[in-house]
Enzyme design. Structure first.
Site, PDB file in Angstrom:
ATOM      1  N   CYS A 136       0.843  -1.199   0.000  1.00  0.00           N
ATOM      2  CA  CYS A 136       0.000   0.000   0.000  1.00  0.00           C
ATOM      3  C   CYS A 136       0.877   1.248   0.000  1.00  0.00           C
ATOM      4  O   CYS A 136       1.377   1.669   1.044  1.00  0.00           O
ATOM      5  CB  CYS A 136      -0.925  -0.011   1.221  1.00  0.00           C
ATOM      6  SG  CYS A 136      -1.954   1.458   1.314  1.00  0.00           S
ATOM      7  N   CYS A 139      -0.347   4.136   2.064  1.00  0.00           N
ATOM      8  CA  CYS A 139      -0.178   3.992   3.521  1.00  0.00           C
ATOM      9  C   CYS A 139       1.268   4.243   3.931  1.00  0.00           C
ATOM     10  O   CYS A 139       1.526   4.847   4.959  1.00  0.00           O
ATOM     11  CB  CYS A 139      -0.508   2.577   3.997  1.00  0.00           C
ATOM     12  SG  CYS A 139      -1.827   1.776   3.142  1.00  0.00           S
ATOM     13  N   ASP A 140       2.200   3.722   3.159  1.00  0.00           N
ATOM     14  CA  ASP A 140       3.589   3.660   3.621  1.00  0.00           C
ATOM     15  C   ASP A 140       4.566   4.530   2.842  1.00  0.00           C
ATOM     16  O   ASP A 140       5.730   4.645   3.234  1.00  0.00           O
ATOM     17  CB  ASP A 140       4.071   2.196   3.584  1.00  0.00           C
ATOM     18  CG  ASP A 140       3.210   1.311   4.475  1.00  0.00           C
ATOM     19  OD1 ASP A 140       2.764   1.820   5.524  1.00  0.00           O
ATOM     20  OD2 ASP A 140       2.975   0.159   4.133  1.00  0.00           O
TER      21      ASP A 140
END
Ligand code: NDP
Length: 312
Positions: A136, A139-140
């Site tokens: 992701c 997300c990261d």
């Protein structure tokens, strides 16, 4: 084993499941919803959600999902934590076993179990999950500011993630196993017009390299058999998703990728009284808003079904 009878059972705690619970509660179906190991679903792993209508300045994924859940609870939904371990959809009411120790008999069942990102299945990938390996980018990606990363895949997701990462990182490699991208022309254009993305064609990942600090590189193998390493700090998978339909696919029709098939625009499966909503039945859109909309459909379809069966 403990037994319980419910009118409407919803499996899955993502936007589809919670929306189904909101509608089913308001229709007097007294829904029971089981959410699994990741309450809130995939959205809880993202940061800002800017494309969910109603939030002018965006909202973070965790808050969006916890608010949806709270809304369902306020309207009367019984939301519980538990993993469905078995399902028998050959009988009515349907029998669903939770955590191997509780049997729920349900007059109507809404499957909203979502989908999970696919991984390559390499031991080294597993070893560095959360230490440089991620599925992701939104997300990261933040953790790789001004660093070098690789994205595996050549579809729309890979292109989207690569261009997103290119805005944060100094360099992004795309590892593509063929000599073409599967992505739409528009996405391919975006990649071509991003100078710090380099596509490594005809390459497969042999191993994710790293040490105690996390990922340090990737060992790639070209179609001609040549092997080479590239130094990267992050390794992102974008090779598609896997729908969580295994427990039900003995009874409900699924497509070759495992997505539950529904009838036209409805949420009806081939089993009367069983409905599917969200990413488990949607290989195309996979958005929070489309999942929520299909959860709404599923609750309305379940209500209609229960009325036809004189259950409400
Ligand atoms: P796709 O299935 O479209 O693409 C998967 C990509 O990963 C392909 O390039 C595939 O290669 C590659 N791949 C699969 N398995 C492996 C493997 N083991 N090793 C290396 N590469 C692998 O998945 P997406 O998640 O990209 O997209 C899913 C759907 O969502 C699509 O319909 C897409 O159009 C849509 N979508 C739309 C977006 C948008 O419009 N903004 C954004 C994101 C997704 P190969 O081509 O060789 O099979």
């Amino acid at each position: 084993m403990e037994k319980e009878h419910v009118k409407c059972l919803i499996i899955g705690g993502g936007p589809a499941g919670y929306t189904a619970a909101i509608y089913a509660s308001r229709s007097g179906l007294s829904p029971v919803l089981y959410e699994g190991l990741q309450p809130g679903g995939q959205l809880t792993t993202t940061t800002d959600v800017e494309n969910y209508p109603g939030f002018e300045n965006g909202i973070d994924g965790q808050t969006l999902m916890s608010t949806m859940k709270a809304q369902a609870v306020r309207l009367g939904a019984d939301i519980r934590t538990g993993m469905v371990s078995e399902a028998d959809l050959s009988v009515r009411p349907f029998i669903v076993t939770v955590d191997g120790e509780r049997q729920i008999e349900a007059d109507a069942l809404i499957i909203a179990t979502g989908a999970n990102a696919k991984y390559l299945g390499l031991p080294s990938e597993e070893k560095f999950k959360g230490m440089g390996v991620s599925a992701c980018a939104t997300c990261d990606g933040f953790f790789y500011r001004k660093k070098t990363v690789a994205v595996v895949g050549g579809g729309d997701t890979a292109c989207e993630e690569a261009t997103y990462l290119a805005s944060i990182c100094s360099k992004v490699y795309m590892i593509v196993r063929r000599d073409v991208l599967r992505a739409s022309e528009a996405m391919q254009d975006r990649v071509r017009n991003t100078p710090n993305i380099e596509i490594l064609w005809n390459c497969n990942t042999q191993e994710v390299l790293g040490d105690v600090s996390g990922v340090t590189g990737v060992r790639l193998v070209r179609k001609d058999g040549s092997v080479f390493d590239i130094p990267v700090d992050g390794f992102f998978l974008a090779i598609g998703h896997h729908p969580n339909s295994e427990l039900f696919s003995r009874w409900v029709n699924v497509n070759p990728e495992g997505y539950i098939m529904t009838d036209g625009v409805s949420s009806r499966t081939n089993v009367d009284g069983v409905f599917a909503a969200g990413d488990v039945q949607d290989p195309h859109y996979r958005q929070a808003i489309t999942a929520a909309a299909s959860g709404c459909r599923a609750a309305l379809d379940a209500e209609k079904f229960l009325i036809s069966q004189n259950k409400i």
